[in-house]
Each structure stands twice: as structure tokens, then as C-alpha cells.
Design a protein around this motif. Structure first.
Motif, PDB file in Angstrom:
ATOM      1  N   THR A  20       0.852  -1.205   0.000  1.00  0.00           N
ATOM      2  CA  THR A  20       0.000   0.000   0.000  1.00  0.00           C
ATOM      3  C   THR A  20       0.880   1.243   0.000  1.00  0.00           C
ATOM      4  OG1 THR A  20      -0.033  -0.093   2.385  1.00  0.00           O
ATOM      5  CG2 THR A  20      -1.926  -1.059   1.239  1.00  0.00           C
TER       6      THR A  20
ATOM      7  N   ILE B  23       9.011  20.133  22.492  1.00  0.00           N
ATOM      8  CA  ILE B  23       8.096  20.812  21.571  1.00  0.00           C
ATOM      9  C   ILE B  23       7.773  22.204  22.110  1.00  0.00           C
ATOM     10  CG2 ILE B  23       5.738  20.710  20.624  1.00  0.00           C
ATOM     11  CD1 ILE B  23       6.315  17.618  20.497  1.00  0.00           C
TER      12      ILE B  23
ATOM     13  N   PHE C 150       9.025   6.550  12.189  1.00  0.00           N
ATOM     14  CA  PHE C 150       8.544   7.521  13.190  1.00  0.00           C
ATOM     15  C   PHE C 150       8.364   8.867  12.504  1.00  0.00           C
ATOM     16  CE2 PHE C 150      10.657   4.568  16.163  1.00  0.00           C
ATOM     17  CZ  PHE C 150       9.711   4.513  17.167  1.00  0.00           C
ATOM     18  N   GLN C 151       7.284   9.566  12.837  1.00  0.00           N
ATOM     19  CA  GLN C 151       7.078  10.909  12.283  1.00  0.00           C
ATOM     20  C   GLN C 151       7.023  11.974  13.378  1.00  0.00           C
ATOM     21  OE1 GLN C 151       7.161  11.998   9.275  1.00  0.00           O
ATOM     22  NE2 GLN C 151       7.057  10.142   8.037  1.00  0.00           N
ATOM     23  N   ARG C 152       6.503  11.612  14.554  1.00  0.00           N
ATOM     24  CA  ARG C 152       6.420  12.604  15.635  1.00  0.00           C
ATOM     25  C   ARG C 152       6.938  11.961  16.923  1.00  0.00           C
ATOM     26  NH1 ARG C 152       1.681  13.635  12.424  1.00  0.00           N
ATOM     27  NH2 ARG C 152       1.692  15.801  11.701  1.00  0.00           N
ATOM     28  N   PRO C 153       8.206  11.550  16.919  1.00  0.00           N
ATOM     29  CA  PRO C 153       8.703  10.817  18.099  1.00  0.00           C
ATOM     30  C   PRO C 153       8.761  11.686  19.363  1.00  0.00           C
ATOM     31  CG  PRO C 153      10.489  11.258  16.555  1.00  0.00           C
ATOM     32  CD  PRO C 153       9.233  11.690  15.884  1.00  0.00           C
ATOM     33  N   ARG C 154       9.064  12.971  19.192  1.00  0.00           N
ATOM     34  CA  ARG C 154       9.181  13.802  20.399  1.00  0.00           C
ATOM     35  C   ARG C 154       7.813  14.008  21.054  1.00  0.00           C
ATOM     36  NH1 ARG C 154      11.701  19.194  19.473  1.00  0.00           N
ATOM     37  NH2 ARG C 154      10.613  19.055  17.491  1.00  0.00           N
ATOM     38  N   ALA C 155       6.816  14.186  20.227  1.00  0.00           N
ATOM     39  CA  ALA C 155       5.466  14.354  20.782  1.00  0.00           C
ATOM     40  C   ALA C 155       5.039  13.085  21.507  1.00  0.00           C
ATOM     41  CB  ALA C 155       4.495  14.678  19.655  1.00  0.00           C
TER      42      ALA C 155
ATOM     43  N   LEU D 258      10.398  14.970   8.438  1.00  0.00           N
ATOM     44  CA  LEU D 258       9.345  14.335   9.245  1.00  0.00           C
ATOM     45  C   LEU D 258       8.129  15.239   9.344  1.00  0.00           C
ATOM     46  CD1 LEU D 258      11.261  12.817  12.294  1.00  0.00           C
ATOM     47  CD2 LEU D 258      10.891  11.868  10.028  1.00  0.00           C
ATOM     48  N   LEU D 259       7.034  14.634   9.743  1.00  0.00           N
ATOM     49  CA  LEU D 259       5.819  15.432   9.957  1.00  0.00           C
ATOM     50  C   LEU D 259       6.028  16.413  11.111  1.00  0.00           C
ATOM     51  CD1 LEU D 259       3.105  12.677   9.430  1.00  0.00           C
ATOM     52  CD2 LEU D 259       3.744  14.532   7.884  1.00  0.00           C
ATOM     53  N   GLU D 260       6.969  16.068  11.997  1.00  0.00           N
ATOM     54  CA  GLU D 260       7.307  16.951  13.112  1.00  0.00           C
ATOM     55  C   GLU D 260       7.772  18.312  12.572  1.00  0.00           C
ATOM     56  OE1 GLU D 260       8.953  14.834  16.930  1.00  0.00           O
ATOM     57  OE2 GLU D 260      10.610  15.559  15.681  1.00  0.00           O
TER      58      GLU D 260
ATOM     59  N   ARG E 109      -2.650  12.044  13.253  1.00  0.00           N
ATOM     60  CA  ARG E 109      -1.354  12.607  13.672  1.00  0.00           C
ATOM     61  C   ARG E 109      -0.379  11.510  14.079  1.00  0.00           C
ATOM     62  NH1 ARG E 109       0.335  17.178  15.837  1.00  0.00           N
ATOM     63  NH2 ARG E 109       0.775  16.226  17.859  1.00  0.00           N
TER      64      ARG E 109
ATOM     65  N   ARG F 105       3.161   3.125   4.465  1.00  0.00           N
ATOM     66  CA  ARG F 105       2.116   3.724   5.289  1.00  0.00           C
ATOM     67  C   ARG F 105       1.497   2.735   6.259  1.00  0.00           C
ATOM     68  NH1 ARG F 105      -1.315   7.048   0.882  1.00  0.00           N
ATOM     69  NH2 ARG F 105      -1.596   4.943   0.091  1.00  0.00           N
TER      70      ARG F 105
END
Lengths: 490, 469
Positions: free
Chosen positions: A347, A403, B63-68, A432-434, B99, B40
Motif C-alpha cells: 500500500t 516541543i 517515526f514521524q512525531r517521536p518527540r510528541a 518528518l511530519l514533526e 497525527r 504507510r
């Protein structure tokens, strides 16, 4: 609808080979899985039976290509037609020979010596030749075998058969006696020729006997014996006794008596045919002749035909089993199966191939944010001046602490109200999305007019490589912020 | 905990997680992309032996938001022993939250009992931002191994190792793009170390290593069989056409020779496809390096000089084969010929090879029992051609067997093949193979036993050349 009726072993051998050849396009692992599964459902222990059973299963799922089936059927049919033709030719020759040998016009009796030579001695010589042909190709005998093979009428049948195959040039190499199959194919061809020749020979003998019986029954024949050689009656008696040994007890009437031999001798130089004995006595030779043709012609030919059919069947089995494609099939049927891979469909996301815009021409002061330690702080101002020609007013760090700390950085940038805001990122890292969250939060604070310029930096403080720039450029474009730009300093 | 060993391959985006999975699962369809976020959903790749799962790898999104995430975990921490429970709470609470879609997707298999394979890039510098990811993984309490993948020419392995050692019990360097079969086995053995607490897992992984080795041998044998069949078929090939009275035989012979060449090329191509398929490299494209070795035309002079035997080697092989044939005559006469047979055989064999080396195939006109004549070109008599084909096939096999499934670019021939590749085959073996080539020409093929003999020699030549371990 494909006809799943079982064909002859020969036809199936052709069809299986052709089917397996086409099957080579299917991935090996799929073939392995399929063949192992079928093999598990087969209880036969005989290898050929296992292959044929496998064939019954796969042909139901994936029938052969029509042209392969058609060609295999055509070759198989050609083989049958040739067999019948040989039977017919043999019968015709036998009937002809019999009619010629037993021709009697009421003058001179039928010469038993001639009849015996044509119907028995000649056959014994031909049987000897057949036996030589049937021997394996031994050095020394090979030349003789080649000559005898070429003289064999069945060789013409084989040539005709090859011609049928050659009509389909491309497929012929695959199907006609399996090219590059050397010894196995030649063994098959040899036994096929022997079968065809023995069919003709058996038909010859049967027809000769039937015709002779017909003539004996429905006409009156008279037999005598005559030879230029100086045989006396004693010699002939000894010879006929010896020849009659196999049927002496079974059919005593078919053993010529001394009187018959003595009285039925004639010489054509004599003024007339022998009349010294009663004409009925001259019919006494026919049981001997029929018994001799049956014993020395028909019987060995039947034995040879039986043997040849048996060996041809073995050769056909080998033709099937020796085929590299079939051997590979057997290997798959018996192999251990190791499966690797996923049952879950891929996917993966596909991203549009869109690149970010470069920052509009601007000069002057800029505020810099170093994301995740992309550059050492002392290097920021010189790097910016050298590669981007902006003067750095203030440098801030984000992306490596909390953050909340990032939010404080955003507040500070908003307070400074500088345009542009440069964000140095590590070119070798994936965005990253971050970071996207950070840029969106920054945008909310600095307003839509402020240019935010993403600058990927190489690992040693160099400019980012082409591939790194490309990855970041596509990502920047995907964020969808019209005032978000990418500069590389290259 | 899963009944079979299961490992979730996790890490930062674009550090080669999918490459590692593609290599270990031998699946060239795994999408390996430079764009972050390509993967994904978690996707399991199983290794099964006769329907029994030996191990499973789960490819996960990065990982995309590891800190959060770590901030959430820390804000909900109760005690160290409850950390896995807090992670579980996080996943339960954020199920369906876009998210944290990636984080939930990658944590789910770990919480279900999968061991952790954390992938980093040792070619680039370590960064403190990775600590959030490593800390999250530590919170799960699952057995963890770090794999240092090498994406690029840099070397920061030691720097990474120092950092990783603080979070992972096992740290290994594994270059997903260049890892050969031996390296893959080594990695599987390392998985076993990771699973030592669970004897069932350890046994399963041991069996996986054994099955992989057996499977590799079987594939090598099948590839050798295909190469042997290629040689048998090519050497027995011939082309023929009806030759009418007064026809231009030279022209016809030229046309048939060209047809023969075409068929040989096609057969070689088909054998290559089979070998690639055996090693699950169906989409592998061959691209030339600066020497275009494998894409060079089979009949070119260069192919002959690179892959075939040198003139000296050819003559020597021909002489030895001839001497053996002559020796058989000597033996038959009980040595009365004073080894004259062997001597003459050697001379005839050696000279025959030297003078026959420029001709591709026999040309002859034969009469048919049904009348008419046929011009036949074949079988191939060029003494070097089978060696060229063998040399090319051995090199192709080696490259295919060594190329792993994470490689997406075309196969580049970067081995130093040198000159006369077939000449690297052991001289004794060469002699046996030359005899079998002769047999093929004489018999238009080989018997089952002889074919098996040729296959064994090809397997041995593969081992001599290296490539399958």
C-alpha cells in the motif's frame, strides 16, 4: 471446453512438454507451490503415473494452448496412420507374395522349395537383420546397423513422420522427437521403427497365411519339390524333420513323410508333371508350409512386435521422464518448499513528482532556525553569506529539544518580524511530519506573506547532494505552502 | 507473544527498513523509495517451510512525531514496570488519530510481541533527535536489536554504536544493498541471539537458517541444471532447409547460420531468465558496466576473449581429450601400440581444435528417403562457443546469486572477470566437461547419467568461481 480425456502416453508426453515450456513464464515460486500441492494429492508411486496424474489436474485449470494440443494430436495421429499404413502395406505384400508363390495353373506343381525360400528363409534372414537393429549401438556393428536401418522400409515411414513435424517449423523443434534429447530420443526412434516394421511383418505373415488358406480351401493346389542342387530324398527328409520339430507333436500331419518327399520330386526338364502318384497325394505339402510360415514367420514376428511394443513403451516413458522440463517438474513436486513474502498487498504511497519553488530574489537580513543541529551555530552566518547571500540577524535552534522549546522559538521569530525565515535542515535526513508541524505553526505566527526558505545541508557542512535536494524539494512542494521555498546554496 | 519469531523493523524514515525487509524476504516488489512516508502500513513478510511459519518480519512506517510521543509517554508515566502498559494506552487512545498513524502502526506489532529491529544509517552522523525513538522502543520492553545500515559512502558506525549500545542489547552492521547470502544468514543467527529467552523462537530461527541454506543449494543446483541444458541444447542445435536443385547453397548456408545464431542467443536469454527467476530476480535488468560484459553479443570477438578459453587452453584441452581417446585404443591392444594411440590422439585433438576454431557449425547436404535434399547447418562445431556460453552463464549466475533484493537499480557488472573466464575452471574439470561437449555433438544430446555429470561439473565450477556460499 478442453477435453480432459486421457490421451496416449506419447501424446501426453508431447503435450506435457509443450505445456511446461509455456509454463516457464510463471514465477518459479508459484510453480513450486502449485506442483507441490498437486503432488501431495497424488497417491501413485510410479513416476510416470505421478506425472500423468499431475497433468490431469493442471490441464483442468490451465488447458494447453490450442496449437500445442493440435500439433500433439496431429503427430500422434500421424503415428497411428503410419502404423495402419504399415499394416496395410505388409498385408498387401503378404497377400501378393502368397498369391505369387501359390500360383498353380494345373501344369507344374507349386515348388515347395521356392515357397519355403520366399515365405520362410527370407523371413528368417529379415528377422536376423531386425535383431541386429535391435541391439544397442555397439562399435563395430554400428555401420551395419546404419545400413540395415536405412534399408528398413520403416525408415521411410519415419522420414514421412519427420516431414509431418517439420510442417510447423517453430514447434517442430520442441515436439518432434525432442531435439537435443540424444540417446533417449534415438532409442525411442529406433523402437518406433522396429514397431512399425514388425507391424508390417506380422501383417505380411497373416495375409500370406490367410491367402494360402483361401487358395487351399477354395482351389485345388498341387505341391512338389524341385531343386538344381543334388539333394536326395533322405537329405530333404532329415531337413523337413528338423524343421518340423516345433509342431511334430501338435500337428503330425504337417510333417512330410518319406513317401511324400520321394514321390513329389519333379524336374521341369521332364516331359510332363509328375503323375506317378495320385494327384491327391501332391496336396500333402500344404500343412508343412503353413506350419513353417506360422512357426518361422508369424510367431517370431509376433514375439518381436510384442517386445518392440514393450520397449517402445519404456522408451516413451523415458522420453517423458528424461525431458528436462519434466525432470524440473519432478524436482518441484518432491522439493521442500520455502516460501518468502507477504500476503498483504503493498500500500505504498505514490507521491506526485512536483518540485518546490526557489525563493524570490531577496537580499538583506534573515532570521535563521537550525533544525535538529543541521549546522554548527558558529558556521551559520558564514554559510548563509557564502551560499545564500543573506545576512543573518539572529540564529535559533529547534527540533532537538522539547516541543515547548520549539514553540518558544516560533514566538521569538514572530517577534523579530524578519523576511525571509531560513530553516536549515539536515539534507541526509528524511523530512518528518514533526518539521511540517513546526513550519505550519511558524506560518500561523509569521503570516502568509513571510517567505520561509528550507535549506537542506550536507553531512559535513557542504551543500546537499542532488538526491538529497530532490527529496527535500518534493517534500517542500507537498506541504502546499505557497510561500515555502527551497534553496540549496548550490 | 506470537508463536513464531516476529520482528518489527522500525526506525526513522528512509533509513532502509524496507530495503532490509526486501533483502531478507527476497522480495523485489517491496517499494523502496527516497520519499519519506512511502510505507504507510505495517506489512508482514513470512518465511514458511511447508506451511510452517519460521519467522516473520514486519515492515513498518517510520517515526514521524517521536518527540510528541515520548512527551506523552513521560507525562503519563507511573512506574518503570508499567511503561509497556503506558505505550499500550497511547496506541489505544490514538487509534485512528491521523497525527499518530505511523507511530500506532509501528508500535502495534511490537505490543503484540514482536522483537524490535531498529534501523539507522551508519553512513551519516548520529543525531540526538534519535534518542526519542530509541527511548520509545525501550519503553515497550521488547527484545531489541539495532541494525546499522549503510546508505552512502560515509562511515559513522562507531559513533552510532556508542549511542545504540545504551539502548540495544545487540548492535549489528548490515548493509541492506550489498549484503550477500552469508551476511543474511549471519543476521538471522543474530536474531536467534535476540530470541534466546524463548527457546521456541530460537529453534525456529535455527531451522530457518538450515532451510535457507538447503534452499540456496537447491536453487544453485537448479541453476546449474538450466545452464547444463542450455549447453546441451545449443550444442545439439541445427537448422535445415530444403535445398532445391541449383539453389545457391552458400547463401542458404549463410541464412541458416544466422538463424542458428539467433536461436542460440534466444536460448541463452531464456536460460538467464530462468536463473534470475530461481533467485527471485524477475525484474532485474542487466546494465553494462564500462565493459558491457554480459550484454556483449554472444558471438562477438570480445565475448570469446573474455569468456571462452584461450587458444593454448583450447588446444591443450583438445589434446588431452584426444589423448584419452587414443589411450583407450592403446588399452584395447594391451599396450602393444606403445602409446602411439594416445600420442596421435593428442596431436589430432590439439590440431583439430586449432584449425576448427573459426567455424561455427558443420554444413552438410543430406538426401531424404522421400526424395529431395536438405541443407543442414549444425550441430555447432566451434570448440570455443560452449566455453563462452559456460563462462557467460557462470558470471551471470554469480551476479544474480549475489545481488540482493533491495537493489533497485540495474545489475551492474562490476566484477573483474579478466580474460578467458572459462579458463579459470579447474583443468581436470575442463577435460571432463570437454569430453561431455564431444558426447553432445556425437549423440545430439546426453543420457540422463551424462547430463547429471555435466550438472555436477557446473555446480563445482560455480563454487570455484565463487558466489554461492
Amino acid at each position: 471446453m478442453h477435453n480432459a480425456r486421457r490421451g496416449s502416453l506419447f501424446q501426453e508426453a508431447l503435450e506435457i512438454s509443450a505445456w511446461l515450456e509455456a509454463d516457464r513464464d510463471r514465477p518459479f515460486d508459484q510453480r513450486l507451490h502449485r506442483d507441490r500441492k498437486i503432488a501431495a494429492s497424488i497417491s501413485d508411486s510410479d513416476t510416470v503415473d505421478r506425472v500423468r496424474h499431475w497433468w490431469q489436474v493442471v490441464r483442468r485449470e490451465t488447458p494447453s494452448a490450442a496449437h500445442d494440443t493440435e500439433l500433439a494430436t496431429r503427430l500422434s495421429r500421424a503415428r497411428v496412420i503410419i502404423t495402419f499404413s504399415m499394416l496395410f502395406i505388409g498385408a498387401l505384400a503378404g497377400a501378393g507374395a502368397s498369391l505369387a508363390v501359390f500360383r498353380y495353373d494345373g501344369t507344374w506343381p507349386i515348388n515347395v522349395v521356392t515357397a519355403f525360400a520366399v515365405l520362410v528363409l527370407l523371413q528368417i534372414a529379415l528377422i536376423a537383420a531386425t535383431l541386429i537393429l535391435m541391439l544397442p549401438r555397439i562399435p563395430g556393428l554400428r555401420a551395419l546397423q546404419s545400413v540395415l536401418g536405412a534399408l528398413n522400409p520403416a525408415a521411410i515411414a519415419a522420414a514421412a513422420y519427420r516431414r509431418v513435424g517439420r510442417q510447423h517449423d517453430q514447434r517442430a523443434s520442441l515436439l518432434v522427437l525432442h531435439q537435443a534429447r540424444g540417446p533417449v530420443a534415438s532409442r525411442f526412434a529406433r523402437w518406433q521403427i522396429v514397431v512399425w516394421s514388425q507391424c508390417a511383418a506380422v501383417a505380411f505373415n497373416v495375409a500370406a497365411l490367410v491367402c494360402a488358406l483361401g487358395l487351399i480351401t477354395f482351389t485345388d493346389l498341387a505341391f512338389g519339390w524341385s531343386s538344381t542342387l543334388r539333394f536326395d530324398s533322405e537329405d530333404i527328409l532329415r531337413l523337413t524333420r528338423l524343421l518340423s520339430t516345433p509342431w511334430r507333436d501338435l500337428w503330425p500331419a504337417a510333417v512330410p513323410t518319406a513317401e511324400l518327399i520321394e514321390q513329389s520330386r519333379f524336374f521341369r526338364l521332364a516331359a510332363s508333371a509328375p503323375t506317378a502318384i495320385a494327384a491327391s497325394e501332391l496336396t500333402g505339402w500344404w500343412p508343412f508350409l503353413l506350419a513353417a510360415v506360422t512357426t518361422y514367420g508369424l510367431f517370431p514376428r509376433c514375439c518381436l512386435l510384442l517386445l518392440a511394443v514393450f520397449r517402445l513403451r519404456a522408451a516413451t516413458r523415458n522420453l517423458l521422464l528424461d525431458d528436462p522440463r519434466v525432470r524440473a517438474l519432478l524436482d518441484r513436486m518432491n522439493a521442500e518448499e520455502m516460501q518468502l513474502g507477504s500476503n498483504v498487498e503493498e500500500t505504498a504511497a505514490a507521491f506526485p513528482d512536483r518540485n518546490a519553488q526557489s525563493a524570490p530574489a531577496m537580499s538583506g537580513d534573515a532570521v535563521v532556525i537550525v533544525w535538529s543541529g543541521a549546522l554548527r551555530m558558529p558556521d551559520v552566518a558564514p554559510w548563509t553569506a557564502k551560499h545564500l547571500r543573506w545576512r543573518v540577524v539572529e540564529t535559533l535552534e529547534a527540533g532537538s529539544r522539547t516541543i515547548a522549546a520549539d514553540a518558544a522559538v516560533i514566538d521569538r521569530v514572530a517577534t523579530l518580524q524578519m523576511n525571509p525565515v531560513i530553516v536549515f535542515v539536515r539534507g541526509w535526513e528524511a523530512p518528518l511530519l514533526e518539521l511540517q508541524d513546526f513550519i505550519q505553526a511558524l506560518r500561523a505566527k509569521v503570516g502568509p506573506q513571510c517567505s520561509v526558505v528550507v535549506v537542506p545541508v550536507g553531512a559535513n557542512g557542504d551543500v546537499a547532494s542532488e538526491s538529497q535536494r530532490s527529496t527535500w524539494s518534493r517534500w517542500t512542494a507537498r506541504v502546499g505552502d505557497p510561500a515555502l521555498y527551497l534553496e540549496s546554496g548550490a | 507473544m506470537s508463536t513464531h519469531p516476529t520482528f518489527a523493523v522500525v526506525g526513522h524514515p528512509n533509513k532502509g527498513k524496507s530495503s532490509i525487509v526486501a533483502t531478507l524476504a527476497e522480495d523485489e516488489t517491496v517499494v523502496v523509495s527516497p520519499d519519506p512516508g512511502t510505507t504507510r502500513q505495517a506489512r508482514g513478510f513470512r518465511m514458511q517451510n511447508d506451511d510452517r511459519v519460521l519467522y516473520e518480519l514486519i515492515d513498518t512506517p517510520g517515526f514521524q512525531r517521536p518527540r510528541a510521543l515520548i512527551e506523552w509517554l513521560q507525562s503519563h508515566e507511573r512506574s518503570a514496570s508499567e511503561r509497556p502498559a503506558v505505550v499500550r494506552e497511547f496506541v489505544a487512545l490514538h487509534e485512528g488519530d491521523p497525527r499518530f498513524q505511523n507511530e500506532c502502526e509501528l508500535l502495534r506489532p511490537i505490543l503484540a510481541g514482536a522483537g524490535i529491529l531498529y534501523v539507522v544509517d551508519g553512513a551519516h552522523p548520529y543525531g540526538a533527535e534519535y534518542e526519542a525513538e530509541m527511548e520509545i522502543l525501550r519503553w515497550t520492553g521488547q527484545p531489541r536489536m539495532a541494525l546499522i545500515n549503510m546508505i552512502g559512502p560515509g562511515d559513522h558506525v562507531e559513533e552510532w554504536r556508542r549511542a545504540l549500545n545504551q539502548y540495544f542489547s545487540i548492535v549489528r552492521v548490515f548493509d541492506a544493498l550489498r549484503a550477500d547470502f552469508a551476511k543474511r544468514l549471519e543476521l538471522l543467527r543474530a536474531f536467534r541471539e535476540l530470541s534466546e529467552v524463548d527457546q521456541l523462537w530460537a529453534r525456529s530461527l535455527e531451522q530457518a537458517v538450515e532451510v535457507l541454506q538447503n534452499d540456496r543449494k537447491a536453487r544453485q543446483r537448479r541453476a546449474a541444471t538450466e545452464i547444463a541444458d542450455l549447453l546441451i541444447e545449443v550444442l545439439a542445435l541445427s537448422e535445415s532447409a530444403a535445398c532445391a536443385e541449383g539453389a545457391d547453397q552458400a547463401q542458404l548456408s549463410k541464412e541458416l547460420t544466422e538463424r542458428l545464431r539467433k536461436r542460440v542467443r534466444q536460448r541463452e536469454h531464456s536460460a538467464r531468465r530462468v536463473v534470475q527467476d530461481l533467485y527471485r530476480h524477475r525484474s532485474l535488468q542487466m546494465q553494462s558496466s564500462e565493459f558491457d560484459l554480459l550484454t556483449e553479443d554472444l558471438f562477438s570477438e570480445r565475448s570469446f576473449s573474455v569468456f571462452g578459453l584461450s587458444n593454448a587452453q583450447l588446444s591443450m584441452t583438445g589434446a588431452v581429450t584426444g589423448a584419452l581417446a587414443g589411450g583407450a585404443v592403446d588399452a584395447a591392444v594391451g599396450g602393444a601400440s606403445l602409446l602411439l594411440g594416445a600420442g596421435i590422439g593428442a596431436i589430432v585433438g590439439g590440431l583439430g581444435v586449432m584449425f576448427g576454431s573459426n567455424r561455427l557449425a558443420k554444413v552438410q547436404v543430406l538426401g531424404s528417403p522421400l526424395g529431395g535434399h536438405r541443407l543442414i547447418v549444425g550441430p555447432i562445431s566451434s570448440p570455443n562457443l560452449p566455453w563462452v556460453i559456460l563462462g557467460r552463464a557462470l558470471l551471470h549466475h554469480r551476479l544474480v546469486a549475489e545481488t540482493n533484493h533491495a537493489r533497485r537499480e540495474s545489475l551492474v557488472v562490476d566484477v573483474d572477470a579478466g580474460e578467458h573466464l572459462a579458463g579459470t575452471i579447474d583443468a581436470g574439470r575442463r577435460r571432463h566437461v570437454a569430453r561431455l561437449f564431444e558426447r553432445i555433438r556425437e549423440q545430439s544430446g546426453l543420457s540422463t547419467h551424462q547430463r547429471e555429470e555435466l550438472v555436477s561439473h557446473v555446480v563445482a565450477a560455480m563454487d570455484e568461481l565463487g558466489g554461492v556460499r
